[in-house]
Design a protein around this motif. Structure first.
Motif, PDB file in Angstrom:
ATOM      1  N   GLU A  83       0.870  -1.183   0.000  1.00 51.76           N
ATOM      2  CA  GLU A  83       0.000   0.000   0.000  1.00 51.76           C
ATOM      3  C   GLU A  83       0.897   1.221   0.000  1.00 51.76           C
ATOM      4  O   GLU A  83       1.743   1.374   0.879  1.00 51.76           O
ATOM      5  N   ARG A  99      -1.803  13.715  -5.370  1.00 49.28           N
ATOM      6  CA  ARG A  99      -1.536  12.741  -4.311  1.00 49.28           C
ATOM      7  C   ARG A  99      -2.454  11.543  -4.550  1.00 49.28           C
ATOM      8  O   ARG A  99      -3.657  11.700  -4.721  1.00 49.28           O
ATOM      9  N   THR A 100      -1.865  10.350  -4.558  1.00 54.24           N
ATOM     10  CA  THR A 100      -2.610   9.152  -4.891  1.00 54.24           C
ATOM     11  C   THR A 100      -2.338   8.040  -3.878  1.00 54.24           C
ATOM     12  O   THR A 100      -1.334   8.060  -3.161  1.00 54.24           O
ATOM     13  N   HIS A 101      -3.246   7.075  -3.852  1.00 50.10           N
ATOM     14  CA  HIS A 101      -3.095   5.885  -3.023  1.00 50.10           C
ATOM     15  C   HIS A 101      -3.074   4.693  -3.963  1.00 50.10           C
ATOM     16  O   HIS A 101      -3.842   4.642  -4.930  1.00 50.10           O
ATOM     17  N   THR A 135       1.296   5.563  -0.634  1.00 52.67           N
ATOM     18  CA  THR A 135       0.809   6.914  -0.874  1.00 52.67           C
ATOM     19  C   THR A 135       1.910   7.588  -1.673  1.00 52.67           C
ATOM     20  O   THR A 135       3.093   7.501  -1.311  1.00 52.67           O
ATOM     21  N   THR A 172      -5.754   2.118  -7.763  1.00 56.18           N
ATOM     22  CA  THR A 172      -5.222   3.445  -7.496  1.00 56.18           C
ATOM     23  C   THR A 172      -6.355   4.460  -7.489  1.00 56.18           C
ATOM     24  O   THR A 172      -7.449   4.196  -7.980  1.00 56.18           O
ATOM     25  N   SER A 182      -5.880  10.524  -3.367  1.00 57.20           N
ATOM     26  CA  SER A 182      -5.798  10.428  -1.922  1.00 57.20           C
ATOM     27  C   SER A 182      -6.203  11.768  -1.309  1.00 57.20           C
ATOM     28  O   SER A 182      -6.252  12.778  -2.010  1.00 57.20           O
TER      29      SER A 182
END
Length: 109
Positions: free
Chosen positions: A70, A84-86, A72, A101, A104
């Motif tokens: 996982e 900003r992504t997860h 960020t 994806t 975030s």
């Protein structure tokens, strides 16, 4: 700062994205790999070409959890700029079987 990604399959995935290496990217995936973007299933090959390889995609990993499965990250490309992504990965037999994806909380810095 770039976080350490412990999972070798995920590390290979990120390295391939950042190198713009489509062949290495698909080598990091299982043949039946799937993905979702913002909760919607996507055609993997079409998505990666549109969102990564034709637009200079780049992942700057901020943090890694669950052994590196996982992430960020600030994801940037020439279409969308940075955000900003997860990222969440499922790994099987040393390769990424699925990734999800999406944007975030917060903004890219």
């Amino acid at each position: 700062m770039t976080a350490t990604i412990e999972d070798p399959a995920v590390a290979a995935f990120v390295k391939a994205v950042n190198a713009g290496d489509r062949e290495a990217f698909f080598e990091a995936l299982t043949p039946d790999a799937t993905m979702a973007d913002d909760g919607t299933e996507r055609d993997l090959q079409a998505w990666v070409d549109r969102e990564i390889f034709t637009v200079s995609g780049h992942l700057e990993v901020e943090s890694a959890e669950d052994g590196g499965r996982e992430l960020t990250a600030t994801y940037s490309n020439t279409t969308w700029g940075g955000m900003r992504t997860h990222w969440r990965f499922t790994v099987a037999d040393g390769r990424v079987r699925r990734f999800e994806t999406g944007q975030s909380q917060g903004t890219a810095g």
